[in-house]
Design an enzyme around this catalytic site. Sequence first.
Site, PDB file in Angstrom:
ATOM      1  N   HIS A   1       0.820  -1.210   0.000  1.00  0.00           N
ATOM      2  CA  HIS A   1       0.000   0.000   0.000  1.00  0.00           C
ATOM      3  C   HIS A   1       0.851   1.256   0.000  1.00  0.00           C
ATOM      4  O   HIS A   1       0.491   2.262  -0.584  1.00  0.00           O
ATOM      5  CB  HIS A   1      -0.944  -0.008   1.211  1.00  0.00           C
ATOM      6  CG  HIS A   1      -2.208  -0.755   0.919  1.00  0.00           C
ATOM      7  ND1 HIS A   1      -3.005  -1.287   1.881  1.00  0.00           N
ATOM      8  CD2 HIS A   1      -2.793  -1.051  -0.264  1.00  0.00           C
ATOM      9  CE1 HIS A   1      -4.045  -1.868   1.316  1.00  0.00           C
ATOM     10  NE2 HIS A   1      -3.938  -1.751   0.013  1.00  0.00           N
TER      11      HIS A   1
ATOM     12  N   ARG B   1     -16.505  -7.620 -15.946  1.00  0.00           N
ATOM     13  CA  ARG B   1     -16.120  -9.022 -16.159  1.00  0.00           C
ATOM     14  C   ARG B   1     -16.711  -9.847 -15.037  1.00  0.00           C
ATOM     15  O   ARG B   1     -16.552  -9.511 -13.862  1.00  0.00           O
ATOM     16  CB  ARG B   1     -14.605  -9.164 -16.161  1.00  0.00           C
ATOM     17  CG  ARG B   1     -14.206 -10.622 -16.361  1.00  0.00           C
ATOM     18  CD  ARG B   1     -12.735 -10.814 -16.452  1.00  0.00           C
ATOM     19  NE  ARG B   1     -12.099 -10.695 -15.155  1.00  0.00           N
ATOM     20  CZ  ARG B   1     -10.788 -10.758 -14.992  1.00  0.00           C
ATOM     21  NH1 ARG B   1     -10.000 -10.913 -16.023  1.00  0.00           N
ATOM     22  NH2 ARG B   1     -10.269 -10.645 -13.793  1.00  0.00           N
TER      23      ARG B   1
ATOM     24  N   GLU C   1      -8.452 -15.735 -23.875  1.00  0.00           N
ATOM     25  CA  GLU C   1      -7.322 -15.870 -22.960  1.00  0.00           C
ATOM     26  C   GLU C   1      -6.581 -17.194 -23.103  1.00  0.00           C
ATOM     27  O   GLU C   1      -5.558 -17.394 -22.451  1.00  0.00           O
ATOM     28  CB  GLU C   1      -7.801 -15.750 -21.512  1.00  0.00           C
ATOM     29  CG  GLU C   1      -8.515 -14.458 -21.222  1.00  0.00           C
ATOM     30  CD  GLU C   1      -8.843 -14.291 -19.754  1.00  0.00           C
ATOM     31  OE1 GLU C   1      -8.050 -13.680 -19.046  1.00  0.00           O
ATOM     32  OE2 GLU C   1      -9.903 -14.799 -19.335  1.00  0.00           O
TER      33      GLU C   1
ATOM     34  N   ARG D   1       2.316 -17.332 -14.817  1.00  0.00           N
ATOM     35  CA  ARG D   1       2.605 -15.892 -14.809  1.00  0.00           C
ATOM     36  C   ARG D   1       3.072 -15.367 -13.454  1.00  0.00           C
ATOM     37  O   ARG D   1       3.572 -14.257 -13.357  1.00  0.00           O
ATOM     38  CB  ARG D   1       1.403 -15.087 -15.327  1.00  0.00           C
ATOM     39  CG  ARG D   1       0.137 -15.255 -14.530  1.00  0.00           C
ATOM     40  CD  ARG D   1      -1.060 -14.725 -15.288  1.00  0.00           C
ATOM     41  NE  ARG D   1      -1.517 -13.451 -14.755  1.00  0.00           N
ATOM     42  CZ  ARG D   1      -2.712 -12.938 -14.983  1.00  0.00           C
ATOM     43  NH1 ARG D   1      -3.572 -13.568 -15.757  1.00  0.00           N
ATOM     44  NH2 ARG D   1      -3.070 -11.800 -14.478  1.00  0.00           N
TER      45      ARG D   1
HETATM   46  C1  PEP Z   1      -5.681 -11.149 -18.840  1.00  0.00           C
HETATM   47  O1  PEP Z   1      -5.571 -12.347 -18.600  1.00  0.00           O
HETATM   48  O2  PEP Z   1      -5.009 -10.549 -19.716  1.00  0.00           O
HETATM   49  C2  PEP Z   1      -6.615 -10.328 -18.066  1.00  0.00           C
HETATM   50  C3  PEP Z   1      -6.849  -9.075 -18.378  1.00  0.00           C
HETATM   51  O3  PEP Z   1      -7.206 -10.918 -16.983  1.00  0.00           O
HETATM   52  P1  PEP Z   1      -6.485 -11.086 -15.545  1.00  0.00           P
HETATM   53  O4  PEP Z   1      -5.174 -10.365 -15.607  1.00  0.00           O
HETATM   54  O5  PEP Z   1      -7.429 -10.520 -14.548  1.00  0.00           O
HETATM   55  O6  PEP Z   1      -6.339 -12.566 -15.455  1.00  0.00           O
HETATM   56 MG    MG Z   2      -7.056 -13.281 -17.334  1.00  0.00          MG
END
Ligand code: PEP
Ligand code: MG
Length: 576
Positions: free
Chosen positions: A194, A337, A437, A471
């Site tokens: 934060h 979303r 995605e 990721r």
């Molecule tokens: C993505 O996967 O690019 C996306 C926008 O969703 P998130 O980052 O919330 O998984």
């Molecule tokens: Mg995503």
Amino acid sequence: MALIVSGIGVSKGIAIGNVHLLNRGAPEVFERKLEDHEIDAEVERFQDAVDGAAKQLSGIRESIPEDAPKDVATFIDSHLLMAKDSMLSKVPIEIIREQQCNAEWALKQQRDKLEAVFEEMEDDYLRTRLNDIEHVINLIQQILKDQQFTMQMKLQPLKGSIIVADDLTPADTVVMQNQNIAGFITELGGPLSHTAILARSLGIPAVVGIQSARSLLQQDEPLILDGSSGMVLAGTNENTVKEYRQIQREQKEAQRKLSSLKNISAKTKDGQRISLQANIELAEDVGALKKSGADGVGLYRTEFLYIDREVPADEAEQLSAYKKIIRVLKGKPLTIRTLDLGGDKEFDPDFQGPLTQNPALGLRAIRRSLKDTELFKQQLRAILRSSASGPVRILLPMITSDNELVQSLSLIEQAKHELKSENKDFDENIPVGAMIEVPAAAISAHIFAKQLNFLSIGTNDLIQYTLAIDRIDDQVNYLYDPLHPAVLKLINITLQAGRRAEIPVAMCGEMAGDPRYTRLLLGLGLKEFSAHPSNLLEIKQIINKSKITELEKQTKKILATTVPSKIIPMVDALNA
Ligand code: PEP
Ligand code: MG
């Protein structure tokens, strides 16, 4: 002699000033067993310290300048709430009574317990919230020890200094901002803390994660800090300082120019209007959204209405959250979303049973929603009802197969039917879109496009699933490559599918907000970018200087290149 150290740049800007060293961490805890007759007095001493912490935070809350971003107050409020929460204000009292230990020791035991719980969490964002709890605990410990750090800091002349501390709290950041410091460096913390978020909102250049910064740097020595690269320079000569003062002036001028773009539309030199939308997820983002001049919200991540809180938001609370943003948007579209729960973002510990081996490949996003249709329908009802107040679009995450799409569309119809029979208003023609995605979705985009009103490419996951890279795994981060030929092909396939079906295709992953890729994406035919509000003006500046017809030829060549290492120089040439 010059000394260069680097850390994590969390808030951009150059700061030039003299070091002011601070020791901010947890005070040492003295452990003592109490006699029976001492217990009541110790409980009272602890209660006074908690009240003192709350009073101090309220005082800081009131000192926030009126023009400060709203999230500054939100963070201080969250610390105030923590100070009043029973986990900090009541449980240590039980420990004092049960174990007959002094207040500092009881609070330390509670801290250790909370730390163990938080460290088990897989979600990076949630894990960083331990940092906030520690800030509040340290404040109480300091009051118990009569070391009122933040108050002492108020009395010191800090104007123009670069603060070097082991750690800082959001409250410290507010006090320092009121004192006009030049920047700060901490040994602890990360980009999601934060304090880092606040530094960005308040525009204070900051670098975190320089271990032993306080032994490397000396009190009052001149320092240069670069909040973008995370680099810190000490022991520099006059010429270097002059050079950085020049960079500082140029950056301020560039920032001033960027803000002047706020009320201008994004339009290429050959007349193509580009829609620049914002990604938001927390209430704090609304402030940045207002400043960004966005054409709408292209991605509202709704997970935080469910996780990081005691009970998930019900239909009424969701409706009110959506309406709040609709009001800010004043007629511009809001893309909501639906829940991307599951994997590392689960709020219901009993839902999945045993922990899955590969959360990213497990019961996530639309798969999770289709397994708990009551929860899903509750959200769909809230979204639909919000559409009576302004333009709203529904965005379905991680659709992979046609079957999932058909089921989701049928649940939307069911929710509409229910609302109709209850005489509740909604937009009958609410646009529905899907996120692209996973590679399977990109390849099937032409099938999805026939049934939907728009598509949105989520590159964060598209890259993860195409290149098989987790990721959030640091060990394989270096393989995460938005320019991989396979990723570019999948983006191109999706854009083509949208053109053929005559529906818009947006991009809402991080790639859309990275200025290095703006011209490439324009050349590929992207006309709707959605990114964090703080990136939008820079992207707009690039768009307004670009001519799509000039980019297309080069982009075709990039698409035809199969060797990843050759693509980077080609993209650099496109940007030159
Ligand atoms: C993505 O996967 O690019 C996306 C926008 O969703 P998130 O980052 O919330 O998984
Ligand atoms: Mg995503």
